[in-house]
Design a protein around this motif. Structure first.
Motif, short mmCIF file in Angstrom:
data_model
loop_
_atom_site.label_atom_id
_atom_site.label_comp_id
_atom_site.label_asym_id
_atom_site.label_seq_id
_atom_site.Cartn_x
_atom_site.Cartn_y
_atom_site.Cartn_z
N GLU A 78 56.96 58.63 75.81
CA GLU A 78 56.01 59.30 76.70
C GLU A 78 55.67 58.42 77.89
O GLU A 78 55.52 58.89 79.01
N ASP A 184 56.06 60.57 58.15
CA ASP A 184 56.41 60.91 59.52
C ASP A 184 56.71 62.40 59.52
O ASP A 184 57.54 62.87 58.75
N PHE A 185 56.00 63.13 60.39
CA PHE A 185 56.12 64.59 60.30
C PHE A 185 57.54 65.07 60.60
O PHE A 185 58.05 65.99 59.96
N LYS A 349 56.00 70.49 67.82
CA LYS A 349 55.59 69.19 67.27
C LYS A 349 54.21 69.30 66.64
O LYS A 349 53.95 68.76 65.58
N LYS A 350 53.32 70.02 67.34
CA LYS A 350 51.96 70.16 66.83
C LYS A 350 51.97 70.90 65.49
O LYS A 350 51.29 70.51 64.54
N ASN A 353 53.42 68.63 62.78
CA ASN A 353 52.46 67.59 62.45
C ASN A 353 51.34 68.14 61.56
O ASN A 353 50.95 67.53 60.58
N GLU A 354 50.87 69.35 61.92
CA GLU A 354 49.79 69.95 61.15
C GLU A 354 50.26 70.29 59.74
O GLU A 354 49.53 70.08 58.77
N GLN A 357 50.24 67.11 57.87
CA GLN A 357 48.87 66.70 57.54
C GLN A 357 48.35 67.50 56.36
O GLN A 357 47.65 66.97 55.49
N GLU A 358 48.69 68.80 56.35
CA GLU A 358 48.22 69.64 55.24
C GLU A 358 48.85 69.21 53.93
O GLU A 358 48.19 69.20 52.89
#
Lengths: 362, 271
Positions: A78, A184-185, A349-350, A353-354, A357-358
């Protein structure tokens, strides 16, 4: 790819994150070629200690082409994108983007199209790398593959006697409490998708992916984040098998650890780092020469021998010790089983990732 | 007088430049839709409150922080009391021992706990040699390991603040209570405890707040169940560059911190 080390993460404060935008461009000014001097200065953006900035390498290139090479370091993809967007165009010559930012950089017209005919060593690059979708746009090539590696399965051959060949070993009750899965997602979603026979670049059923990861969760000793964590757990026999990087597995083997690295038959995750030339590069000719030098047999062979990642130049691979090629799964058969990490939009990606996390919070 | 106030200016400058200003930049980011660009949105905040995941992890984090605070208090109070009221010599040495852990980074301490708590680790060897346990404790990569790690890191704050408030307590008052016939327990309940309340509250705040935002210890010691709200924020910033959502969660956390401090202040006044 453990370049984003945990230690650094812990030290970088939110403050630094915010300031990054403002400061990103500051480093560039000093590297502009000084007026009146004959020697040209090639400005390269790369990770620190990542092959191209080795003193001997820099000196060899500088002597050969009567120029100076200046490195600017990035700490994330980034950040590289931000550099290009703010004031990199017209100042930086060569950069090292990967698939996560390449399509954006191409679309925003930050990179120059590359005439591969001008690169003598391009012909030796293995075919699989020449067709990466992120490296070209509208039939024009914008990025030249440099090195690659894989994220597959590694295990302790003293503790596990069977011949591991399938990714389903990560779901095997037999190894309950001995597995180290990666925190790592991207790796998690792609690995589960491969196990489910879905397309890991575009999983069709994320619910099934999540269920698969939840099924795997109780079998783990832990989720590891940094390569350092993995080495310690492995060395202490806390974990016997898990998801691991090719580069680190080879390094651990070299140190005498009983580690075996395999690309399972269902496939595994691969990554590629590519060189690209920035639009309006001050020294475009030199940039071509630099990239050609970076993908030459000589450079690639030497780096791989001293513990670097896998070379894209097939002449270099052929010249390496067959044992090293085997331990590192650098051979063409392994290569062809890989799904190279592809570009994903922020929304995807979001969502991934979520999902991860879940799974972790369940 | 004015000149003396001027001496504060370096500290005030640092606070404003590196504390207040970034905080406002973050606050601004938390209302944007896309990194430093994008339009004004409340989405980042509504996302947080509409997903079970975040609420569940918030509850888990609060519970974890409360457990750590309570254990710190139970461990620290007797130590602070003994240091302040019972022993005469060696206080400096004890204080030094309490401060020594601050000399190593939290990350190193977390890794050290991995070595102590792991299966076949130092703690197990020690207990096994004493014939206290057989087999494995299975402590590492559990919630208990996270609590142990956090208690170790933050209990010095509790000891020091309680110690300071107990030191100020005049021994003459305690003697008076005793000579008036109060039992040691009554003296403690009616005099010592109320007069050390400020220390307890300050210590609790100093432990509770960093625990809310902790992410290193849960990540390293918590194993597969190591997720807390701090690790979610970390992942937003470092994994997906979700600065906006990360900033929003950080501010929700900050609101919780302010609320808990408000609660503590009120509790202090009432008593």
């Amino acid at each position: 790819m453990n370049k984003k080390g945990f230690l650094r993460k812990a030290m970088v404060t939110l403050l630094a994150g915010i300031m990054a935008v403002g400061v990103a461009g500051c480093g560039l000014r000093s590297s502009q070629p000084e007026a009146g001097k004959e020697t040209k200065t090639l400005v390269v953006v790369n990770w620190k200690d990542y092959g191209s900035d080795k003193a001997e390498v820099v000196k060899q290139f500088e002597d050969k082409y009567q120029c100076k090479v200046v490195h600017i370091y990035m700490s994330s993809e980034e950040e590289l994108l931000t550099k290009l967007r703010t004031d990199g165009v017209g100042k930086i010559d060569v950069v090292l983007p990967n698939a996560s930012v390449l399509p954006v950089a191409e679309k925003e017209n930050l990179l120059a199209a590359i005439d591969t005919g001008k690169l003598e060593n391009y012909q030796y690059i293995a075919d699989k790398f020449k067709t990466l979708p992120e490296n070209s746009l509208d039939g024009k090539t914008y990025a030249i593959p440099w090195v690659w590696g894989s994220t597959a399965i590694a295990y302790n051959s003293n503790m596990i006697k069977e011949n591991v060949a399938s990714i389903h070993v990560l779901w095997d009750e037999k190894y309950k409490g001995q597995i180290g899965f990666r925190d790592d997602f991207n790796d998690a979603v792609m690995t589960a998708a491969i196990a489910l026979g879905q397309n890991p670049h575009k999983p069709s059923d994320l619910k099934a992916v999540k269920a698969k990861l939840l099924e795997q969760k109780p079998l783990n000793k832990t989720y590891w984040k940094t390569g350092d964590e993995w080495s310690k757990l492995f060395a202490n026999n806390q974990i016997a098998i898990g998801v691991m990087w090719s580069g680190q597995a080879a390094l651990m083997k070299k140190e005498g650890q009983p580690i075996t690295f395999v690309i399972p038959r269902e496939g595994a995750i691969g990554w590629v780092d590519n060189w690209a030339i920035v639009r309006n590069a001050p020294n475009e000719d030199l940039a071509y020469k630099f990239i050609d030098f970076m993908i030459s047999k000589e450079f690639q062979e030497n780096w791989a021998k001293s513990g670097g990642p896998a070379p894209v130049n097939s002449l270099a691979t052929a010249a390496l010790d067959p044992q090293l090629v085997k331990d590192n799964c650098m051979d063409e058969a392994s290569l062809n089983k890989l799904y190279f990490i592809s570009y994903q939009t922020d929304e995807v990606k979001k969502a991934w990732n979520e999902l991860w996390q879940e799974v972790k919070a369940q | 007088m004015k000149r003396k106030i001027m001496l504060m200016s370096p500290a005030v400058f640092m606070l404003i430049a590196f504390g207040v200003v970034p905080l406002f930049i973050m606050f601004y980011f938390s209302f944007l839709s896309n990194g430093p660009h994008g339009s004004f949105t409340l989405q980042n905040y509504t996302d947080f409150f509409s997903k079970e995941l975040y609420l569940k992890l918030t509850a888990k984090t609060v519970q974890l922080s409360l457990s750590v605070t309570l254990i710190c208090l139970l461990v620290a109070y007797p130590m602070a009391y003994i240091m302040a009221k019972i022993i005469r010599k060696g206080k400096g040495l004890l204080l030094l021992l309490i401060i020594i852990p601050f000399w190593t980074s939290a990350l190193v301490r977390a890794y050290s706990w991995v070595n102590l708590l792991r299966d076949g680790g130092l703690l197990e060897i020690f207990l096994r040699n004493l014939n206290l346990i057989e087999g494995s404790l299975g402590l590492l990569f559990t919630q208990t390991a996270v609590i142990i790690g956090l208690v170790h890191i933050y209990f010095p704050y509790m000891v020091i603040t309680i110690f300071m408030s107990l030191e100020k307590l005049d021994d003459a008052i305690l003697d008076a209570a005793q000579s008036l016939g109060a039992t040691p327990f009554t003296t403690f309940r009616k005099i010592t405890l109320p007069l050390s309340k400020v220390g307890i509250l300050t210590g609790s705040i100093l432990v509770f707040i960093p625990c809310l935002g902790s992410f290193v210890e849960p990540r390293i010691l918590g194993g597969v169940n190591g997720s807390v709200i701090g690790t979610i924020i970390e992942d937003q910033f470092f994994e997906i560059y979700g600065w906006n959502f990360g900033a929003a969660i950080a501010f929700i956390l900050l609101a919780m911190v302010l609320a808990s401090m408000g609660l503590a202040a009120r509790f202090n006044k009432e008593g």
